[in-house]
Design a protein around this motif. Structure first.
Motif, PDB file in Angstrom:
ATOM      1  N   LEU A 130      37.448  52.010  39.931  1.00 49.53           N
ATOM      2  CA  LEU A 130      38.394  50.922  40.196  1.00 49.53           C
ATOM      3  C   LEU A 130      39.281  51.233  41.401  1.00 49.53           C
ATOM      4  CD1 LEU A 130      39.499  49.835  36.609  1.00 49.53           C
ATOM      5  CD2 LEU A 130      38.191  48.496  38.267  1.00 49.53           C
ATOM      6  N   LEU A 147      37.267  50.343  44.339  1.00 43.71           N
ATOM      7  CA  LEU A 147      37.211  48.895  44.495  1.00 43.71           C
ATOM      8  C   LEU A 147      38.509  48.359  45.069  1.00 43.71           C
ATOM      9  CD1 LEU A 147      35.983  46.100  44.053  1.00 43.71           C
ATOM     10  CD2 LEU A 147      36.762  46.216  41.667  1.00 43.71           C
ATOM     11  N   SER A 148      39.637  48.840  44.566  1.00 41.90           N
ATOM     12  CA  SER A 148      40.936  48.368  45.038  1.00 41.90           C
ATOM     13  C   SER A 148      41.120  48.627  46.532  1.00 41.90           C
ATOM     14  CB  SER A 148      42.053  49.058  44.249  1.00 41.90           C
ATOM     15  OG  SER A 148      43.325  48.634  44.687  1.00 41.90           O
ATOM     16  N   TRP A 196      44.507  41.006  42.899  1.00 40.97           N
ATOM     17  CA  TRP A 196      43.330  41.787  42.518  1.00 40.97           C
ATOM     18  C   TRP A 196      43.445  43.227  42.979  1.00 40.97           C
ATOM     19  CZ3 TRP A 196      40.969  39.395  38.911  1.00 40.97           C
ATOM     20  CH2 TRP A 196      40.944  37.997  38.891  1.00 40.97           C
ATOM     21  N   ILE A 197      44.059  43.434  44.137  1.00 44.75           N
ATOM     22  CA  ILE A 197      44.281  44.798  44.626  1.00 44.75           C
ATOM     23  C   ILE A 197      45.173  45.575  43.665  1.00 44.75           C
ATOM     24  CG2 ILE A 197      45.409  46.159  46.436  1.00 44.75           C
ATOM     25  CD1 ILE A 197      44.419  43.975  48.423  1.00 44.75           C
ATOM     26  N   LEU A 241      45.953  44.790  40.497  1.00 44.59           N
ATOM     27  CA  LEU A 241      45.376  44.873  39.156  1.00 44.59           C
ATOM     28  C   LEU A 241      44.405  46.048  39.058  1.00 44.59           C
ATOM     29  CD1 LEU A 241      44.899  43.723  36.306  1.00 44.59           C
ATOM     30  CD2 LEU A 241      43.133  42.248  37.311  1.00 44.59           C
ATOM     31  N   THR A 242      43.485  46.141  40.011  1.00 41.93           N
ATOM     32  CA  THR A 242      42.507  47.233  39.977  1.00 41.93           C
ATOM     33  C   THR A 242      43.172  48.576  40.253  1.00 41.93           C
ATOM     34  OG1 THR A 242      41.950  46.673  42.280  1.00 41.93           O
ATOM     35  CG2 THR A 242      40.510  45.802  40.558  1.00 41.93           C
ATOM     36  N   TYR A 243      44.175  48.603  41.113  1.00 40.13           N
ATOM     37  CA  TYR A 243      44.866  49.856  41.434  1.00 40.13           C
ATOM     38  C   TYR A 243      45.632  50.395  40.230  1.00 40.13           C
ATOM     39  CZ  TYR A 243      48.669  52.777  43.209  1.00 40.13           C
ATOM     40  OH  TYR A 243      49.581  53.794  43.396  1.00 40.13           O
ATOM     41  N   CYS A 244      46.407  49.531  39.574  1.00 36.63           N
ATOM     42  CA  CYS A 244      47.195  49.979  38.420  1.00 36.63           C
ATOM     43  C   CYS A 244      46.282  50.434  37.283  1.00 36.63           C
ATOM     44  CB  CYS A 244      48.124  48.866  37.946  1.00 36.63           C
ATOM     45  SG  CYS A 244      49.446  48.468  39.109  1.00 36.63           S
ATOM     46  N   ALA A 245      45.213  49.673  37.046  1.00 38.46           N
ATOM     47  CA  ALA A 245      44.253  50.078  36.020  1.00 38.46           C
ATOM     48  C   ALA A 245      43.619  51.413  36.389  1.00 38.46           C
ATOM     49  CB  ALA A 245      43.183  49.000  35.853  1.00 38.46           C
ATOM     50  N   ALA A 246      43.322  51.606  37.674  1.00 39.27           N
ATOM     51  CA  ALA A 246      42.698  52.857  38.124  1.00 39.27           C
ATOM     52  C   ALA A 246      43.604  54.051  37.858  1.00 39.27           C
ATOM     53  CB  ALA A 246      42.370  52.764  39.609  1.00 39.27           C
TER      54      ALA A 246
END
Length: 227
Positions: free
Chosen positions: A172, A175-176, A196-197, A199-204
């Protein structure tokens, strides 16, 4: 001796409560940041984004995190702050800070093993992405972006050796940052790309931290949190 055991249990319970509160605060800050991005409330994003990594790092500390993990998250915080600016120099400083964070993660993953087929997939993705982005990137950013991409891909690849949780976090993160790079190259973007940047960054970052914490030996956690 029973009193000592009671005191230790009390400290552990207190530490757990603080940890849960910090994790909840991190999740609330993420939700606030994402909502502000969706609503176009820039001031809210400017306030919420710098809170994210310090809260996650503080939570990790309560769980007995290795210092290298805390450093990786705090380098992410520095990168977050500088990427709030629009200047090229701020982008480069932010990218350098994230690169330092990836080095910290690579140190944490140094004893892991990644399957050869997965490494080949990541290597192919790196070469293909850089080759496609290269003509559309500003000339002064091509070399830095390529070098950073190599480091990021290495981190994402090695993270899989720590388990599926950390592996998902590494993927992720890749992807971010790919979404950021396509934005710099002025490629077509999804609606509200910053949502989206982030969201994927925080999840990562959460998955990477969780993956590391799941593998931290119990004895190490106790020695780090009993003082």
């Amino acid at each position: 001796m029973p009193q000592v055991g009671t005191a230790v249990a009390g400290r552990a319970a207190s530490r757990d409560r603080i940890g849960r509160a910090l994790l909840l605060s991190f999740l609330l800050a993420v939700g606030c940041d994402l909502a502000c991005l969706c609503l176009g409330t820039d001031i809210g994003h400017q306030i919420a984004k710098p809170l994210l990594m310090p809260l996650l790092a503080a939570y990790a500390v309560t769980r007995g995190a290795p210092r290298t993990l805390v450093a990786a998250l705090l380098f992410g915080w520095i990168g977050d702050v500088f990427l709030l600016g629009d200047a090229d120099w701020a982008f480069l400083v932010g990218m350098g800070s994230f690169a330092a964070g990836h080095v910290c993660y690579l140190v944490l993953f140094r004893r892991t093993h990644t399957s050869t087929p997965l490494a080949a997939v990541y290597g192919t993705a790196l070469v293909g992405t850089v080759a496609l982005l290269w003509p559309d990137l500003p000339a002064e950013l091509r070399i830095p972006v390529a070098g950073y991409s190599l480091l990021l891909t290495a981190m994402a690849c090695r993270s899989s050796g720590l388990g599926p949780v950390a592996g998902a976090g590494g993927a992720l993160f890749l992807l971010s940052d790919t979404l950021i790079a396509t934005g710099v190259a002025e490629w077509p973007q999804p609606p509200v790309p910053d949502f989206w940047i982030m969201l994927t960054y925080c999840a990562a970052q959460l998955l990477l931290a969780t993956g590391v914490l799941l593998r931290v030996p119990q004895a190490y956690r106790e020695s780090r949190t009993s003082v």
